[in-house]
Design a protein around this motif. Structure first.
Motif, PDB file in Angstrom:
ATOM      1  N   VAL A   2      58.586 -34.155  33.240  1.00  0.00           N
ATOM      2  CA  VAL A   2      57.573 -33.090  33.239  1.00  0.00           C
ATOM      3  C   VAL A   2      56.628 -33.244  32.050  1.00  0.00           C
ATOM      4  CG1 VAL A   2      57.223 -30.604  32.987  1.00  0.00           C
ATOM      5  CG2 VAL A   2      58.993 -31.461  34.517  1.00  0.00           C
ATOM      6  N   GLN A   3      57.184 -33.496  30.865  1.00  0.00           N
ATOM      7  CA  GLN A   3      56.358 -33.643  29.669  1.00  0.00           C
ATOM      8  C   GLN A   3      55.388 -34.804  29.812  1.00  0.00           C
ATOM      9  OE1 GLN A   3      58.608 -34.323  26.104  1.00  0.00           O
ATOM     10  NE2 GLN A   3      56.809 -34.542  24.807  1.00  0.00           N
ATOM     11  N   GLU A   4      55.896 -35.930  30.266  1.00  0.00           N
ATOM     12  CA  GLU A   4      55.074 -37.128  30.376  1.00  0.00           C
ATOM     13  C   GLU A   4      53.968 -36.966  31.415  1.00  0.00           C
ATOM     14  OE1 GLU A   4      56.491 -41.030  32.199  1.00  0.00           O
ATOM     15  OE2 GLU A   4      56.641 -41.434  30.060  1.00  0.00           O
ATOM     16  N   HIS A   5      54.292 -36.356  32.544  1.00  0.00           N
ATOM     17  CA  HIS A   5      53.310 -36.283  33.630  1.00  0.00           C
ATOM     18  C   HIS A   5      52.308 -35.147  33.439  1.00  0.00           C
ATOM     19  CE1 HIS A   5      56.017 -39.148  35.443  1.00  0.00           C
ATOM     20  NE2 HIS A   5      55.112 -39.387  36.355  1.00  0.00           N
ATOM     21  N   ILE A   6      52.696 -34.115  32.721  1.00  0.00           N
ATOM     22  CA  ILE A   6      51.695 -33.093  32.386  1.00  0.00           C
ATOM     23  C   ILE A   6      50.695 -33.668  31.392  1.00  0.00           C
ATOM     24  CG2 ILE A   6      51.363 -30.910  31.158  1.00  0.00           C
ATOM     25  CD1 ILE A   6      53.835 -29.851  32.510  1.00  0.00           C
ATOM     26  N   THR A   7      51.211 -34.451  30.417  1.00  0.00           N
ATOM     27  CA  THR A   7      50.319 -35.081  29.444  1.00  0.00           C
ATOM     28  C   THR A   7      49.369 -36.056  30.134  1.00  0.00           C
ATOM     29  OG1 THR A   7      52.043 -34.913  27.749  1.00  0.00           O
ATOM     30  CG2 THR A   7      50.245 -36.446  27.334  1.00  0.00           C
ATOM     31  N   GLY A   8      49.889 -36.792  31.126  1.00  0.00           N
ATOM     32  CA  GLY A   8      49.048 -37.768  31.830  1.00  0.00           C
ATOM     33  C   GLY A   8      48.533 -37.280  33.160  1.00  0.00           C
ATOM     34  N   MET A   9      48.341 -35.957  33.301  1.00  0.00           N
ATOM     35  CA  MET A   9      47.912 -35.391  34.579  1.00  0.00           C
ATOM     36  C   MET A   9      46.566 -35.933  35.042  1.00  0.00           C
ATOM     37  SD  MET A   9      48.820 -33.593  37.077  1.00  0.00           S
ATOM     38  CE  MET A   9      50.296 -32.849  36.375  1.00  0.00           C
ATOM     39  N   ASN A  10      45.682 -36.250  34.091  1.00  0.00           N
ATOM     40  CA  ASN A  10      44.370 -36.778  34.512  1.00  0.00           C
ATOM     41  C   ASN A  10      44.518 -38.110  35.235  1.00  0.00           C
ATOM     42  OD1 ASN A  10      45.238 -37.980  32.107  1.00  0.00           O
ATOM     43  ND2 ASN A  10      43.153 -38.462  31.456  1.00  0.00           N
ATOM     44  N   ILE A  11      45.451 -38.957  34.793  1.00  0.00           N
ATOM     45  CA  ILE A  11      45.674 -40.240  35.467  1.00  0.00           C
ATOM     46  C   ILE A  11      46.235 -40.023  36.866  1.00  0.00           C
ATOM     47  CG2 ILE A  11      46.938 -42.417  35.357  1.00  0.00           C
ATOM     48  CD1 ILE A  11      44.754 -42.152  33.271  1.00  0.00           C
ATOM     49  N   VAL A  12      47.171 -39.074  36.974  1.00  0.00           N
ATOM     50  CA  VAL A  12      47.773 -38.765  38.274  1.00  0.00           C
ATOM     51  C   VAL A  12      46.702 -38.343  39.270  1.00  0.00           C
ATOM     52  CG1 VAL A  12      49.348 -37.220  39.503  1.00  0.00           C
ATOM     53  CG2 VAL A  12      50.010 -38.142  37.280  1.00  0.00           C
ATOM     54  N   GLN A  13      45.810 -37.457  38.837  1.00  0.00           N
ATOM     55  CA  GLN A  13      44.788 -36.929  39.740  1.00  0.00           C
ATOM     56  C   GLN A  13      43.672 -37.935  39.997  1.00  0.00           C
ATOM     57  OE1 GLN A  13      43.521 -33.101  38.276  1.00  0.00           O
ATOM     58  NE2 GLN A  13      45.515 -32.146  38.675  1.00  0.00           N
TER      59      GLN A  13
END
Length: 586
Positions: A210-221
């Motif tokens: 959760v921590q890692e993917h919230i921080t990198g949410m822009n890459i995910v989207q």
């Protein structure tokens, strides 16, 4: 086995002794808790004994006045037990919270002193776990661990002693289920220990994801990976669910088994006791007391498995915390020199440096920056430019050679004084989730609002800040996400200016901004460097043309140095870089 989840010994005396050191400031409360535990254990068998005496001596003889007195006495004992239980719960919790507060403060102070090399090799999540989760686990050691185990064992010993003193035959029958109870408790303890480890691993994986993917949410989207990441999260969350259900299952089996064994022991006592009463071998009161003894005896045995696991997890957490506290990976602060004024002369003499003590990233670096001079470093990415400024502030220490400021070796300076004399503005500006004012002052109460405003006006950012909701009290959110790159950079200049360092270091300060913002930043840089010694690292060579000296670094070595015009005339590395950037600009 992963150090995050492995189990430790139940009684690791060395670790427990180290943990006791944190209890020393609260010795009065600690020994008070021990006294409360002893009193609680002593009072445990009193109730059944009073019931026995009341039945045999008052009820059987029809002594109603005596019965009333005994009822009042039993009520008094219950009230006393309630008061003792209150102080037991409160003192253990109070002691635990004060100890973990002290440990957490020591841990954070330790983390603040660790050198950057430690953070290069240690995941942030692990440090967060140490200072939050592991320390919180220690609270249970005090409230449900060692003190509770000692109390339970002492209570068991006293109850057994009183039982055998009262009637050894009923005692033997009452304890006939103990081997099965101990066996089931041991199996449960081992199973739940494994289950706890699985749950801790699942929680760690869940938190990390959760921590890692919230921080990198822009890459995910940006790459449209929402469904893929949601499926990954679902799988990790499912593992967390399964691990918890396994632990719930073990509890669901163990407690009914314990109740059945307790009921079986009670049944045997009633069966044998009824025959003994008919044969006038024991009294009604004795049988009744033993029924109560069985309940008092089996209850702490049921709890011991949980308490041992709590203590075991606490030992593991304590061991990890102590390893961090014992870490010597910090910058030695043996220097004592803290001059009242600084000239700002910098000298690197035969400096060699490697991050891993093998592959040198700086090789025999020699240069001098005179007071008030501006020296720029240029070179390809990875050439070693940033390593030079990290060594200047002693974020890392040299392997060979020496660095001098105002003729004094940097190790001879008091570390705090050294770093206060050097202002660093980085390319990637970090802002805390706090007000603009606090991000500028970093909590320094001696810096007034007037001084902040004056510096902001000088840099040219005052009007922008005033337009924000709340002005200087505007909360910039985590990492300054509500501000643009250029705005964050300008605020970092204000931060550097209000701390008034004698030496200013600018690392790629304009490489990530647009041309208009670069103009504002260049103007701010000119004001910031005025009257100060400045060391500038830049990719855009047009921003350093006026530097007193330009040093070209390649593969950890200085290959050229001179003024902008001198280096162009040499037709070497710098001239090639300049022509390449000029073509890009054209």
């Amino acid at each position: 086995m992963n150090t995050e989840t492995k189990s430790g010994q139940i009684f690791d005396w060395i670790t427990l002794r180290r943990l006791y050191a944190f209890v020393k400031p609260y010795q009065l409360h600690f020994y008070g808790l021990i006294l409360i535990i002893v009193l609680s254990a002593i009072l445990a068998p009193v109730g059944p004994l009073l019931i026995r005496y009341t039945i045999d001596s008052k009820i059987a003889t029809g002594d109603y006045p005596g019965l009333t007195r005994m009822l009042l006495l039993m009520i008094g004992v219950l009230v006393l037990q309630g008061i003792i239980q209150f102080f037991n719960t409160y003192l253990s919790g109070w002691l635990g919270q004060n100890v973990i507060r002290d440990i957490r403060v020591q841990l954070y102070q330790k983390v603040l002193k660790l050198r950057l090399k430690f953070f290069d090799n240690t995941p942030i999540g692990r440090l967060v776990t140490r200072t939050i989760s592991d320390v919180e686990t220690l609270s249970d050691v005090f409230s449900e661990g060692m003190a509770a185990i000692v109390g339970d064992i002492l209570q068991l010993v006293l109850i057994i002693a009183v039982m055998f003193y009262t009637d050894w035959r009923l005692s033997a029958i009452s304890l006939s289920m103990i081997p099965l109870m101990l066996l089931s408790t041991y199996i449960f303890k081992e199973k739940i220990k494994v289950s706890f480890n699985e749950v801790r691993t699942a929680v760690a994986n869940l938190s990390s994801f959760v921590q890692e993917h919230i921080t990198g949410m822009n890459i995910v989207q940006i790459f449209g990976s929402e469904k893929i990441e949601a499926e990954k999260f679902k799988q990790i969350n499912d593992e967390h669910r399964k691990a918890n259900i396994r632990s719930i299952w073990y509890y669901s089996v163990y407690y009914p088994v314990a109740d059945i064994l307790s009921a079986a022991a009670t049944g045997l006592v009633v069966w044998y006791g009824a025959k003994a009463i008919l044969n006038e071998e024991v009294t009604y009161g004795t049988v009744t007391a033993f029924i109560m003894f069985i309940n008092l005896f089996f209850r702490p045995i049921r709890m011991l498995a949980d308490r041992f696991n709590t203590l075991q997890m606490g030992i593991v957490s304590t061991d990890r915390i102590l390893k961090l506290l014992d870490s010597d990976d910090f910058t030695p602060n043996t220097g004592t020199y803290a001059p009242p004024t600084w000239r700002g002369e910098v000298e690197f003499k035969n400096v060699w440096f490697a991050y891993n003590d093998e592959n040198y990233v700086l090789k025999d670096i020699n240069f001098t920056v005179k007071e008030g001079e501006t020296v720029a470093f240029v070179g390809a990415t990875g050439a070693g430019k940033s390593s030079i400024i990290n060594l200047l502030s002693r974020f890392y220490d040299v392997n060979k050679g020496e660095i001098r400021i105002d003729g004094v070796e940097v190790h001879d300076y008091k570390l705090e004084a050294l770093r206060q004399s050097i202002g660093v503005v980085l390319q990637d500006v970090f802002l805390f989730s706090d007000t603009i004012e606090n991000n500028i002052t970093l909590g320094n109460k001696s810096i007034s609002r007037e001084r902040i405003v004056e510096a902001a006006k000088l840099v040219g950012v005052h009007e922008f800040i005033e337009r924000l909701p709340g002005g200087y009290d505007y909360n910039v959110m985590e990492r300054g996400s509500t501000l643009s790159v250029g705005q964050r950079q300008l605020i970092s200049f204000v931060r550097a200016m209000v701390h008034d360092p004698r030496i200013m270091v600018l690392d790629e300060a304009t490489s990530s901004v647009d041309t208009e913002t670069e103009g504002l930043i260049q103007d701010a840089i000119g004001k910031l460097m005025k009257g100060r010694t400045a060391i500038v690292i830049a990719h855009r060579l047009s921003t350093i043309r006026e530097a007193h000296k330009i040093i070209v670094v390649d593969k950890g070595q200085i290959v050229e140095q001179g003024t902008h015009d001198e280096l162009l005339q040499q037709e070497g590395f710098y001239a090639n870089l300049y022509r390449m950037q000029y073509k890009e600009m054209v």
